[in-house]
Each structure stands twice: as structure tokens, then as C-alpha cells.
Enzyme design. Structure first.
Site, PDB file in Angstrom:
ATOM      1  N   GLY A  94      -8.177   2.743  10.863  1.00 33.46           N
ATOM      2  CA  GLY A  94      -8.802   1.484  10.562  1.00 33.46           C
ATOM      3  C   GLY A  94      -9.076   1.257   8.839  1.00 33.46           C
ATOM      4  CB  THR A  95      -7.762   3.009   5.810  1.00 32.16           C
ATOM      5  OG1 THR A  95      -6.464   3.325   6.540  1.00 32.16           O
ATOM      6  CG2 THR A  95      -8.666   4.157   6.044  1.00 32.16           C
ATOM      7  N   GLY A  96      -6.587   0.250   7.032  1.00 34.11           N
ATOM      8  CA  GLY A  96      -5.844  -1.078   6.550  1.00 34.11           C
ATOM      9  C   GLY A  96      -6.775  -2.257   6.958  1.00 34.11           C
ATOM     10  CB  CYS A  97      -8.847  -3.132   9.789  1.00 28.80           C
ATOM     11  SG  CYS A  97      -7.875  -2.844  10.959  1.00 28.80           S
ATOM     12  CE  LYS A 145      -1.633  -1.639   3.654  1.00 28.75           C
ATOM     13  NZ  LYS A 145      -2.813  -1.991   4.735  1.00 28.75           N
ATOM     14  CB  THR A 149      -6.802   7.555   8.045  1.00 28.40           C
ATOM     15  OG1 THR A 149      -5.779   8.104   8.884  1.00 28.40           O
ATOM     16  CG2 THR A 149      -6.879   8.540   6.806  1.00 28.40           C
TER      17      THR A 149
END
Length: 268
Positions: free
Chosen positions: A211-214, A178, A209
Site C-alpha cells: 500500500g505504499t504507492g496508494c 518512483k 510495504t
């Protein structure tokens, strides 16, 4: 007639008391993407949008019980792995995935929270590399995580390509590295068994932002569960995340970031 059974996804991750990341974000994302979400919780966290205050791990025995209960009843069509802070828990997860022959495994190697809190113990880093990465169908590191996994300092998109290739070849897994982190807009690089693709997206000016990876990894797992190819799953997940960020909802009183992890109008 086709298979009309509702597809299911198992999220293995920590709980976020603020609801923006972890298991809470995973289940919201899965619901919004039209799959049935299940969970095996690796840890309780006391956190909010501004940081992580405390982490309480579950025991390896209890985590194994959770996993066995899910796999023996509602076998998941995909598995998403998020925060796992200890080596003993990683060993339990790897053993369970092998025992039950799980497929469509998406590993989000959560090492540091958005706010900068360390979430992975030192001994767990090696366990993650040795036990979980080789089992994953796709790994979704951000730039700092990819630097740890590859040993490469990432300063350019060429560095991203090299790091993703090294991770993929070293651990026999596909890699979605990412972007962001001041390197590019929101452009992600996919290394898939030697084949490569860039997924471009504009950076959305939204401080929320957390929690965007989750959210992204859970959306990828949801799409894989529904039978989409890896490239299609990534593209659809990125579109979903961009839509969630574009909603610009803000629920927090504090100064920290927060992402609700799902859209008001769920997409299937």
C-alpha cells in the site's frame, strides 16, 4: 480572512479487504494529512498482505452514479485515481472528470500489486494511456509500470529520467517516477513540463510495504488540495510516507508485507 473550508479529496480506486492498500489506505492517508476523503469504488478485492485472491468489478453505471453523487454535492479539491481494472470503467472515469472539470488529478497507474498479482486487464492498458494519462496533473508509476508506459527498459537513474520524460511528453502530464525495485534507495524523479528534480530518501528496512504507492499518491493529492505546489506536494508526501514506514508497525500474521498507511500521530 483566508479560506477555512476543509479541503476534500476524492479517491477512485478498488477496496482492499485487508485495509493496507486501495481505498482504505487512501482514506486513512487523507485523514492523517488533514483533508476530507471521499471514495468511488471501482472494484471489491479479496486480498490480504500475501496476495489478491479475487476481484469483483462494479458496473460502469454504478461507478458513474458514485462519481456524480460526489461531484454534485462535495466538489473535490483534488482527485486520486488508483486501481481501475477495466477499459469501460476507465472511460466512465475520464468522462466524469471531463464533465465536472475536475482539477489536481493524481493518477497512480496500478498495474501489478506488490505481491505480483496482475490488476489491469489488457484492454485497460491502452484505455489508461489514451484516456486517463492526458487528464492527469501528475502520474506516479513505479519502475515496472513506467517501463510499460514508456516502452523503455529501466536499469539506471538515467533510464528513469529518460522514461519519465518520454511519458510526460507523450501524454502531456507531469511524472513522478518512483525508484526502488533494487535500482536505488527510495529516490524518485519528477519531470514537470520539462523541469526536473530528484527527491532523495533512504530506504527504510521495513517489510511492511503493502500500500505504499496508494499512500504516496493520496498524500500528494491531499497536499495539492491544500494549495501546495507540485514540488512541495511531492516533498511533503515523501516525508509523510517515510514517517509511516519508520513507525515499523506490523499487524499481520502472514509472511507478506503490510503497511497501515497512516501514522499514529497524524500530521497536517
Amino acid at each position: 480572512m483566508g479560506d477555512k473550508r476543509l479541503k476534500s479529496v476524492l479517491a477512485i480506486a478498488g477496496s482492499d479487504s485487508s485495509g493496507g492498500a486501495g481505498i482504505q489506505a487512501d482514506l486513512k492517508t487523507m485523514l492523517a494529512n488533514g483533508v476530507y476523503g471521499m471514495s468511488a469504488i471501482t472494484a471489491l478485492t479479496a486480498q490480504n498482505t500475501m496476495g489478491v485472491e479475487a476481484i469483483l468489478e462494479v458496473s460502469p453505471e454504478f461507478l458513474e452514479k458514485q462519481l456524480d453523487c460526489v461531484f454534485s454535492d462535495i466538489f473535490p479539491d483534488a482527485v486520486k485515481i488508483g486501481m481501475v481494472s477495466g477499459a469501460s470503467l476507465i472511460e466512465v472515469i475520464a468522462g466524469s472528470l471531463e464533465k465536472h472539470r475536475a482539477g489536481n488529478i493524481v493518477l497512480d497507474p496500478v498495474m501489478v500489486s506488490t505481491s505480483g498479482s496482475k490488476l489491469l486487464q489488457e484492454d485497460a492498458v491502452e484505455a489508461l494511456k489514451e484516456r486517463l494519462l492526458p487528464l492527469a496533473d501528475i502520474v506516479t508509476p513505479n519502475i515496472p509500470e513506467a517501463e510499460i508506459l514508456s516502452g523503455i527498459e529501466i536499469k539506471s537513474e538515467k533510464d528513469m529520467e529518460y522514461a519519465a520524460e518520454k511519458i510526460g511528453e507523450n501524454y502531456c502530464c507531469n511524472v513522478l517516477l518512483k525508484g526502488g525495485h533494487s535500482l536505488n534507495d527510495a529516490n524518485d524523479f519528477l519531470w514537470q513540463a520539462g523541469k526536473t528534480a530528484w527527491f532523495y530518501a533512504e530506504r527504510i528496512e521495513n517489510p511492511n510495504t503493502h500500500g505504499t504507492g496508494c499512500t504516496l499518491s493520496s498524500a500528494i493529492a491531499s497536499n495539492l488540495a491544500k494549495g501546495r505546489s507540485l514540488g512541495e506536494a511531492v516533498e511533503s508526501a515523501k516525508e509523510y510516507l517515510s514517517g509511516a514506514l519508520a513507525d515499523l508497525l506490523d499487524l499481520g500474521r502472514g509472511s507478506g508485507p503490510l503497511n497501515h498507511g497512516y501514522r499514529i500521530n497524524p500530521v497536517s
